[in-house]
Scaffold this motif. Structure first.
Motif, mmCIF file in Angstrom:
data_model
loop_
_atom_site.group_PDB
_atom_site.id
_atom_site.type_symbol
_atom_site.label_atom_id
_atom_site.label_comp_id
_atom_site.label_asym_id
_atom_site.label_seq_id
_atom_site.Cartn_x
_atom_site.Cartn_y
_atom_site.Cartn_z
ATOM 1 N N ILE A 135 0.856 -1.183 0.000
ATOM 2 C CA ILE A 135 0.000 0.000 0.000
ATOM 3 C C ILE A 135 0.891 1.232 0.000
ATOM 4 C CG2 ILE A 135 -1.792 1.302 1.203
ATOM 5 C CD1 ILE A 135 -2.614 -1.379 2.552
ATOM 6 N N PHE A 136 0.710 2.070 -1.005
ATOM 7 C CA PHE A 136 1.359 3.372 -1.026
ATOM 8 C C PHE A 136 0.375 4.334 -0.395
ATOM 9 C CE2 PHE A 136 3.502 1.021 -4.306
ATOM 10 C CZ PHE A 136 4.832 1.369 -4.137
ATOM 11 N N SER A 137 0.831 5.051 0.606
ATOM 12 C CA SER A 137 -0.041 5.810 1.480
ATOM 13 C C SER A 137 0.584 7.160 1.805
ATOM 14 C CB SER A 137 -0.218 4.979 2.764
ATOM 15 O OG SER A 137 -0.892 5.673 3.759
ATOM 16 N N LYS A 138 -0.188 7.981 2.486
ATOM 17 C CA LYS A 138 0.334 9.175 3.144
ATOM 18 C C LYS A 138 -0.149 9.109 4.584
ATOM 19 C CE LYS A 138 0.901 12.354 -0.673
ATOM 20 N NZ LYS A 138 0.513 13.641 -1.250
ATOM 21 N N GLU A 190 4.864 5.118 3.232
ATOM 22 C CA GLU A 190 4.284 6.431 3.497
ATOM 23 C C GLU A 190 5.022 7.454 2.634
ATOM 24 O OE1 GLU A 190 1.617 6.729 5.096
ATOM 25 O OE2 GLU A 190 1.522 5.038 6.495
ATOM 26 N N LEU A 191 4.408 7.864 1.544
ATOM 27 C CA LEU A 191 5.078 8.714 0.574
ATOM 28 C C LEU A 191 5.474 10.073 1.139
ATOM 29 C CD1 LEU A 191 3.049 7.910 -2.652
ATOM 30 C CD2 LEU A 191 5.170 6.879 -1.823
ATOM 31 N N ASP A 192 4.710 10.579 2.085
ATOM 32 C CA ASP A 192 5.051 11.875 2.666
ATOM 33 C C ASP A 192 6.244 11.791 3.623
ATOM 34 O OD1 ASP A 192 3.396 10.394 4.373
ATOM 35 O OD2 ASP A 192 2.547 12.164 5.309
ATOM 36 N N GLU A 193 6.717 10.595 3.882
ATOM 37 C CA GLU A 193 7.875 10.406 4.743
ATOM 38 C C GLU A 193 9.103 9.932 3.960
ATOM 39 O OE1 GLU A 193 6.498 7.731 7.788
ATOM 40 O OE2 GLU A 193 5.081 9.205 8.583
ATOM 41 N N MET A 194 8.977 9.867 2.639
ATOM 42 C CA MET A 194 10.071 9.394 1.782
ATOM 43 C C MET A 194 10.647 10.562 0.984
ATOM 44 S SD MET A 194 8.193 5.939 0.408
ATOM 45 C CE MET A 194 9.579 5.383 -0.559
ATOM 46 N N SER A 195 11.954 10.581 0.831
ATOM 47 C CA SER A 195 12.598 11.677 0.098
ATOM 48 C C SER A 195 12.174 11.717 -1.370
ATOM 49 C CB SER A 195 14.119 11.569 0.208
ATOM 50 O OG SER A 195 14.565 10.356 -0.356
ATOM 51 N N GLY A 244 9.203 10.598 -2.479
ATOM 52 C CA GLY A 244 7.764 10.343 -2.472
ATOM 53 C C GLY A 244 7.012 10.997 -3.614
ATOM 54 N N LYS A 245 7.388 12.216 -3.980
ATOM 55 C CA LYS A 245 6.693 12.924 -5.076
ATOM 56 C C LYS A 245 6.878 12.209 -6.410
ATOM 57 C CE LYS A 245 4.971 16.561 -3.001
ATOM 58 N NZ LYS A 245 3.560 16.659 -2.783
ATOM 59 N N SER A 246 8.080 11.721 -6.686
ATOM 60 C CA SER A 246 8.296 11.022 -7.962
ATOM 61 C C SER A 246 7.567 9.682 -7.964
ATOM 62 C CB SER A 246 9.783 10.839 -8.256
ATOM 63 O OG SER A 246 10.388 9.974 -7.326
ATOM 64 N N ILE A 247 7.480 9.036 -6.817
ATOM 65 C CA ILE A 247 6.722 7.778 -6.734
ATOM 66 C C ILE A 247 5.235 8.060 -6.943
ATOM 67 C CG2 ILE A 247 6.037 5.899 -5.190
ATOM 68 C CD1 ILE A 247 8.909 6.017 -4.061
ATOM 69 N N GLU A 248 4.731 9.153 -6.384
ATOM 70 C CA GLU A 248 3.329 9.547 -6.611
ATOM 71 C C GLU A 248 3.052 9.715 -8.099
ATOM 72 O OE1 GLU A 248 0.972 12.590 -4.401
ATOM 73 O OE2 GLU A 248 2.829 12.711 -3.213
ATOM 74 N N ARG A 249 3.929 10.422 -8.801
ATOM 75 C CA ARG A 249 3.744 10.632 -10.244
ATOM 76 C C ARG A 249 3.778 9.304 -10.996
ATOM 77 N NH1 ARG A 249 6.849 15.161 -8.846
ATOM 78 N NH2 ARG A 249 8.789 14.149 -9.475
ATOM 79 N N GLU A 299 -5.904 8.619 -8.277
ATOM 80 C CA GLU A 299 -5.264 9.455 -7.264
ATOM 81 C C GLU A 299 -4.065 8.670 -6.771
ATOM 82 O OE1 GLU A 299 -8.349 9.993 -4.424
ATOM 83 O OE2 GLU A 299 -9.645 10.967 -5.868
ATOM 84 N N ALA A 300 -3.031 9.373 -6.389
ATOM 85 C CA ALA A 300 -1.784 8.682 -6.028
ATOM 86 C C ALA A 300 -1.918 7.796 -4.794
ATOM 87 C CB ALA A 300 -0.668 9.693 -5.832
ATOM 88 N N VAL A 301 -2.691 8.237 -3.796
ATOM 89 C CA VAL A 301 -2.829 7.426 -2.582
ATOM 90 C C VAL A 301 -4.283 7.342 -2.152
ATOM 91 C CG1 VAL A 301 -0.525 7.887 -1.714
ATOM 92 C CG2 VAL A 301 -2.383 9.371 -1.016
ATOM 93 N N PRO A 302 -4.677 6.257 -1.539
ATOM 94 C CA PRO A 302 -3.879 5.054 -1.429
ATOM 95 C C PRO A 302 -3.810 4.326 -2.768
ATOM 96 C CG PRO A 302 -6.064 4.656 -0.533
ATOM 97 C CD PRO A 302 -6.002 6.118 -0.917
ATOM 98 N N ALA A 303 -2.706 3.664 -2.981
ATOM 99 C CA ALA A 303 -2.533 2.815 -4.160
ATOM 100 C C ALA A 303 -2.216 1.420 -3.639
ATOM 101 C CB ALA A 303 -1.422 3.333 -5.050
#
Length: 106
Positions: free
Chosen positions: A19-22, A46-51, A53-58, A67-71
């Motif tokens: 699960i990709f999450s925030k 937790e994408l908001d806790e990863m350096s 995270g923004k590129s993974i969201e895209r 929507e990027a999360v949850p995925a």
């Protein structure tokens, strides 16, 4: 961007549920709780806790997430976000997917 997509696919490889999450997203929390309630132990990023995270969201959006999360990935296959997971639950199909991915045994 292909590198980020490859990274996402590497992150889900060999894991039954990812699960990709925030951490601040209530829908992410709901999906994590639902899947865990069936006895699965998902790998959560937790994408908001990863350096990166923004590129993974895209990359998740490029892979087909509305929507990027949850995925949610089950058995290395993109299931989707909250609507798709809840729909599977309501139709009684979530547990069988978790079983097929060997995320749960019962």
């Amino acid at each position: 961007m292909a590198i980020a997509v490859d990274k996402v696919m590497g992150m889900v490889m060999d894991r039954p549920v990812v699960i990709f999450s925030k951490s601040s997203c209530c829908m992410s929390h709901t999906v994590k709780a639902l899947i865990s309630s069936h006895g699965a132990n998902p790998t959560v990023y937790e994408l908001d806790e990863m350096s990166d995270g923004k590129s993974i969201e895209r990359a998740l959006v490029m892979l087909g997430c509305r929507e990027a999360v949850p995925a949610v990935f089950i058995g290395q296959r993109l299931i989707g976000g909250t609507n798709e997971v809840m729909s599977l639950q309501v139709r009684g199909k979530l547990v069988s997917l978790l079983r097929a991915a060997k995320a749960i045994w019962i």
